[in-house]
Write an enzyme that holds these catalytic residues in place. Sequence first.
Site, PDB file in Angstrom:
ATOM      1  N   SER A   8      -2.955  -8.054  17.959  1.00 19.97           N
ATOM      2  CA  SER A   8      -3.648  -7.906  16.458  1.00 19.97           C
ATOM      3  C   SER A   8      -2.496  -8.486  15.363  1.00 19.97           C
ATOM      4  N   LYS A   9      -1.242  -9.053  15.749  1.00 16.26           N
ATOM      5  CA  LYS A   9      -0.369  -9.981  15.050  1.00 16.26           C
ATOM      6  C   LYS A   9      -1.495 -11.247  15.446  1.00 16.26           C
ATOM      7  N   LEU A  20       4.324 -10.764   4.208  1.00 13.36           N
ATOM      8  CA  LEU A  20       4.809  -9.291   5.330  1.00 13.36           C
ATOM      9  C   LEU A  20       4.250  -8.253   6.131  1.00 13.36           C
ATOM     10  N   ALA A  21       3.077  -7.222   5.152  1.00 11.61           N
ATOM     11  CA  ALA A  21       2.650  -6.471   5.467  1.00 11.61           C
ATOM     12  C   ALA A  21       1.831  -6.287   6.622  1.00 11.61           C
ATOM     13  N   TYR A  72      -0.441  -4.024  19.181  1.00 15.52           N
ATOM     14  CA  TYR A  72       0.453  -4.642  18.236  1.00 15.52           C
ATOM     15  C   TYR A  72       0.729  -6.071  18.081  1.00 15.52           C
ATOM     16  N   LYS A  82       1.166  -1.278   0.188  1.00 17.46           N
ATOM     17  CA  LYS A  82      -0.486  -0.405   0.312  1.00 17.46           C
ATOM     18  C   LYS A  82       0.938   1.259  -0.194  1.00 17.46           C
ATOM     19  N   ASP A 121      -3.505  -2.190  -0.832  1.00 14.59           N
ATOM     20  CA  ASP A 121      -3.873  -2.049  -0.146  1.00 14.59           C
ATOM     21  C   ASP A 121      -4.493  -3.797   0.671  1.00 14.59           C
ATOM     22  N   ILE A 122      -3.809  -4.020   0.868  1.00 18.27           N
ATOM     23  CA  ILE A 122      -4.023  -5.671   1.623  1.00 18.27           C
ATOM     24  C   ILE A 122      -5.848  -6.032   1.751  1.00 18.27           C
ATOM     25  N   ARG A 167      16.255  -7.283  24.706  1.00 14.16           N
ATOM     26  CA  ARG A 167      15.285  -7.930  22.894  1.00 14.16           C
ATOM     27  C   ARG A 167      16.627  -8.924  22.739  1.00 14.16           C
ATOM     28  N   THR A 185       6.132 -12.413  14.575  1.00 14.63           N
ATOM     29  CA  THR A 185       6.419 -11.587  15.548  1.00 14.63           C
ATOM     30  C   THR A 185       6.571 -12.244  16.654  1.00 14.63           C
ATOM     31  N   ASP A 186       7.698 -12.755  17.679  1.00 14.72           N
ATOM     32  CA  ASP A 186       7.709 -13.446  19.169  1.00 14.72           C
ATOM     33  C   ASP A 186       6.449 -12.698  19.853  1.00 14.72           C
ATOM     34  N   GLU A 187       6.487 -11.246  19.494  1.00 17.28           N
ATOM     35  CA  GLU A 187       5.828 -10.645  20.586  1.00 17.28           C
ATOM     36  C   GLU A 187       3.955 -10.856  20.701  1.00 17.28           C
TER      37      GLU A 187
HETATM   38  P1  NAD Z   1       7.254  -2.589   7.968  1.00 15.92           P
HETATM   39  O1  NAD Z   1       6.338  -1.434   8.934  1.00 15.92           O
HETATM   40  O2  NAD Z   1       8.526  -1.943   7.426  1.00 15.92           O
HETATM   41  O3  NAD Z   1       6.491  -2.733   6.511  1.00 15.92           O
HETATM   42  C1  NAD Z   1       5.694  -2.409   6.731  1.00 15.92           C
HETATM   43  C2  NAD Z   1       5.334  -2.896   5.087  1.00 15.92           C
HETATM   44  O4  NAD Z   1       3.639  -3.321   5.027  1.00 15.92           O
HETATM   45  C3  NAD Z   1       5.400  -1.448   4.133  1.00 15.92           C
HETATM   46  O5  NAD Z   1       6.072  -0.962   2.892  1.00 15.92           O
HETATM   47  C4  NAD Z   1       4.050  -1.460   4.115  1.00 15.92           C
HETATM   48  O6  NAD Z   1       3.451   0.010   2.524  1.00 15.92           O
HETATM   49  C5  NAD Z   1       3.046  -1.959   4.091  1.00 15.92           C
HETATM   50  N1  NAD Z   1       1.564  -2.339   4.360  1.00 15.92           N
HETATM   51  C6  NAD Z   1       1.249  -1.607   5.212  1.00 15.92           C
HETATM   52  N2  NAD Z   1      -0.436  -1.755   5.557  1.00 15.92           N
HETATM   53  C7  NAD Z   1      -0.100  -1.830   4.507  1.00 15.92           C
HETATM   54  C8  NAD Z   1      -1.949  -2.346   3.883  1.00 15.92           C
HETATM   55  N3  NAD Z   1      -2.378  -2.764   4.539  1.00 15.92           N
HETATM   56  N4  NAD Z   1      -1.469  -2.959   2.445  1.00 15.92           N
HETATM   57  C9  NAD Z   1      -0.590  -3.498   2.091  1.00 15.92           C
HETATM   58  N5  NAD Z   1       0.531  -3.235   2.302  1.00 15.92           N
HETATM   59  C10 NAD Z   1       0.974  -2.203   3.640  1.00 15.92           C
HETATM   60  O7  NAD Z   1       7.975  -3.621   8.842  1.00 15.92           O
HETATM   61  P2  NAD Z   1       8.220  -4.548   9.093  1.00 15.92           P
HETATM   62  O8  NAD Z   1       9.830  -4.667  10.063  1.00 15.92           O
HETATM   63  O9  NAD Z   1       9.039  -4.903   7.510  1.00 15.92           O
HETATM   64  O10 NAD Z   1       8.268  -5.720   9.885  1.00 15.92           O
HETATM   65  C11 NAD Z   1       7.285  -6.896   8.462  1.00 15.92           C
HETATM   66  C12 NAD Z   1       6.956  -7.607   8.453  1.00 15.92           C
HETATM   67  O11 NAD Z   1       7.583  -9.006  10.302  1.00 15.92           O
HETATM   68  C13 NAD Z   1       5.168  -7.852   9.623  1.00 15.92           C
HETATM   69  O12 NAD Z   1       3.999  -8.296   9.559  1.00 15.92           O
HETATM   70  C14 NAD Z   1       5.479  -7.510  10.984  1.00 15.92           C
HETATM   71  O13 NAD Z   1       5.056  -7.640  12.537  1.00 15.92           O
HETATM   72  C15 NAD Z   1       7.083  -8.933  11.076  1.00 15.92           C
HETATM   73  N6  NAD Z   1       8.497  -8.998  11.566  1.00 15.92           N
HETATM   74  C16 NAD Z   1       9.032  -7.934  12.328  1.00 15.92           C
HETATM   75  C17 NAD Z   1       9.923  -7.296  13.137  1.00 15.92           C
HETATM   76  C18 NAD Z   1      10.901  -6.623  13.002  1.00 15.92           C
HETATM   77  O14 NAD Z   1      11.624  -6.224  13.867  1.00 15.92           O
HETATM   78  N7  NAD Z   1      10.497  -5.466  12.097  1.00 15.92           N
HETATM   79  C19 NAD Z   1      10.107  -9.547  14.180  1.00 15.92           C
HETATM   80  C20 NAD Z   1       8.951  -9.870  13.665  1.00 15.92           C
HETATM   81  C21 NAD Z   1       8.168  -9.880  12.703  1.00 15.92           C
HETATM   82  O1  DAU Z   2      10.062  -8.996  18.325  1.00 17.06           O
HETATM   83  C1  DAU Z   2       9.785  -7.864  17.488  1.00 17.06           C
HETATM   84  C2  DAU Z   2       9.336  -7.030  17.099  1.00 17.06           C
HETATM   85  O2  DAU Z   2      10.211  -6.562  17.480  1.00 17.06           O
HETATM   86  C3  DAU Z   2       7.799  -6.778  15.863  1.00 17.06           C
HETATM   87  O3  DAU Z   2       7.513  -7.669  16.275  1.00 17.06           O
HETATM   88  C4  DAU Z   2       7.858  -5.314  15.326  1.00 17.06           C
HETATM   89  O4  DAU Z   2       7.887  -4.885  14.504  1.00 17.06           O
HETATM   90  C5  DAU Z   2       9.259  -4.317  15.883  1.00 17.06           C
HETATM   91  O5  DAU Z   2       9.114  -2.745  15.380  1.00 17.06           O
HETATM   92  C6  DAU Z   2      10.086  -4.822  17.227  1.00 17.06           C
HETATM   93  O6  DAU Z   2       9.574  -4.157  18.119  1.00 17.06           O
HETATM   94  P1  DAU Z   2      10.124  -3.648  19.849  1.00 17.06           P
HETATM   95  O7  DAU Z   2       9.036  -2.840  20.095  1.00 17.06           O
HETATM   96  O8  DAU Z   2      10.525  -4.494  20.342  1.00 17.06           O
HETATM   97  O9  DAU Z   2      11.090  -2.908  18.837  1.00 17.06           O
HETATM   98  P2  DAU Z   2      11.193  -1.240  18.733  1.00 17.06           P
HETATM   99  O10 DAU Z   2      12.720  -0.526  17.741  1.00 17.06           O
HETATM  100  O11 DAU Z   2       9.909   0.222  18.962  1.00 17.06           O
HETATM  101  O12 DAU Z   2      11.338  -1.151  20.511  1.00 17.06           O
HETATM  102  C7  DAU Z   2      12.630  -2.228  20.843  1.00 17.06           C
HETATM  103  C8  DAU Z   2      13.128  -1.624  22.046  1.00 17.06           C
HETATM  104  O13 DAU Z   2      14.000  -0.534  23.054  1.00 17.06           O
HETATM  105  C9  DAU Z   2      12.120  -2.185  23.494  1.00 17.06           C
HETATM  106  O14 DAU Z   2      12.500  -1.860  24.690  1.00 17.06           O
HETATM  107  C10 DAU Z   2      11.189  -0.107  23.151  1.00 17.06           C
HETATM  108  C11 DAU Z   2      12.915   0.665  23.539  1.00 17.06           C
HETATM  109  N1  DAU Z   2      12.676   1.892  22.603  1.00 17.06           N
HETATM  110  C12 DAU Z   2      12.423   2.311  21.581  1.00 17.06           C
HETATM  111  C13 DAU Z   2      12.327   2.975  21.042  1.00 17.06           C
HETATM  112  C14 DAU Z   2      12.219   3.290  19.691  1.00 17.06           C
HETATM  113  C15 DAU Z   2      13.511   3.028  23.249  1.00 17.06           C
HETATM  114  O15 DAU Z   2      14.393   2.995  24.878  1.00 17.06           O
HETATM  115  N2  DAU Z   2      13.785   3.866  22.507  1.00 17.06           N
HETATM  116  C16 DAU Z   2      13.514   4.114  21.588  1.00 17.06           C
HETATM  117  O16 DAU Z   2      13.316   5.335  21.148  1.00 17.06           O
END
Ligand code: NAD
Ligand code: DAU
Length: 356
Positions: free
Chosen positions: A164-165, A83-84, A161, A36, A61-62, A225, A136-138
């Site tokens: 919803s996952k 992944l969206a 978050y 999207k 949009d999914i 983490r 995600t592990d969350e």
């Molecule tokens: P991100 O936020 O960087 O990217 C999400 C992408 O999805 C974007 O390109 C966005 O435009 C697209 N998107 C959002 N809503 C949409 C919709 N309605 N229709 C179509 N596209 C849409 O996310 P990320 O960090 O790359 O994570 C990708 C996937 O992996 C997610 O499902 C997330 O839950 C999962 N995940 C992320 C992490 C992490 O540490 N980042 C860890 C474990 C799992």
């Molecule tokens: O565990 C997997 C998840 O990891 C994914 O599913 C999520 O999409 C991804 O965003 C991530 O979630 P977290 O909440 O762990 O990531 P974030 O980078 O937001 O935060 C990492 C840790 O750092 C968390 O304990 C909060 C803390 N933090 C984060 C931010 C942005 C801070 O202390 N300061 C900050 O400004």
Amino acid sequence: MTLKTVIVTGGAGFIGSCVVRQWLAETDWRIVVLDKLTYAGNVESLAPVRDNPRFSLEIIDICDAPAVAGLIARVQPDAIVHLAAESHVDRSITGPGAFIQTNVVGTYTLLEAARAYWRELPGDRQAAFRFHHVSTDEVYGSLGDEGAFSETTAYAPNSPYSASKAGSDQLVRAWHHTYGLPVVTTNCSNNYGPYHFPEKLIPLMILNAVAGKPLPVYGDGLNVRDWLFVEDHARAIRTVLERGRVGETYCVGGRAERTNLDVVHTLCDLLDELHPSSGPHRRLITYVKDRPGHDRRYAIDCTKLETELGWRQQESFETGLRKTVQWYLDNPEWVRGVTSGDYRRWIETQYSTRSA
Ligand code: NAD
Ligand code: DAU
């Protein structure tokens, strides 16, 4: 399994774009990105593959059922890798609606479109089809000082978050159990690496430190983490897509538990070495109000993925973090586009061109 065409939803995001760049380089698959392009989607992250004839981008949009069904019918995929999502915990606390919409309703919409397509496929293609859900592990909640999450850990999501996952994971499970849709699910720990949107801890800290801005550590900074380099996650997804058992889930992690303070200290020390002009960087660390409901500790036991499918991470936290910091220093254009908001211009141009 032989794949020819794969739809990657969320392929313009952080992990999705890594999947697309890596798989185009390492396979002969045709990859169609369905995205999207929300604030988190960035076509500049796909610039390295823009001219690849096996790559295309569809701005969809999914949650848009007819558009999703139309794309699947046109593309005739062998797999859909999903992944969206809305991915940022802090945003889910201030505005949960988009998370329910995309992560729950969007996953449902995609599953229904996939099912309608899959059930009409001829026998051999039907058997080979895969719906790979990236999660995600969350979903498992928060750990105490000991232990790690695994595939058998009970779900206990704590943030909008993660709830919803968790909902999307359960829908995927049900679509397999009830309709026989061939699904696999991966639940991964925290990723880091190039092209990471600077709302998340690691890129935010790097860019703030270079700019001499405060480094906001939530609470006491002792939340833990488990960090995995994004390229290793992309390889894990491909491993499970190609060889994972249908209906199974696989946990993916880095065996790299760090407190947030450890992470920030390591980043400061790397920047003192690689970008001394803005240092010393530890002086910028600032303790701020904690995230509501902040999960204390995550850790993943990825034995199943390692023993059953032979996946191993290739990057240690130290080598991966050094590469990541260097990447942000070497790519000021990507950073400038994201921090100035210019990366959104592309999508505005596309829409105004289309409606013109
Ligand atoms: P991100 O936020 O960087 O990217 C999400 C992408 O999805 C974007 O390109 C966005 O435009 C697209 N998107 C959002 N809503 C949409 C919709 N309605 N229709 C179509 N596209 C849409 O996310 P990320 O960090 O790359 O994570 C990708 C996937 O992996 C997610 O499902 C997330 O839950 C999962 N995940 C992320 C992490 C992490 O540490 N980042 C860890 C474990 C799992
Ligand atoms: O565990 C997997 C998840 O990891 C994914 O599913 C999520 O999409 C991804 O965003 C991530 O979630 P977290 O909440 O762990 O990531 P974030 O980078 O937001 O935060 C990492 C840790 O750092 C968390 O304990 C909060 C803390 N933090 C984060 C931010 C942005 C801070 O202390 N300061 C900050 O400004």
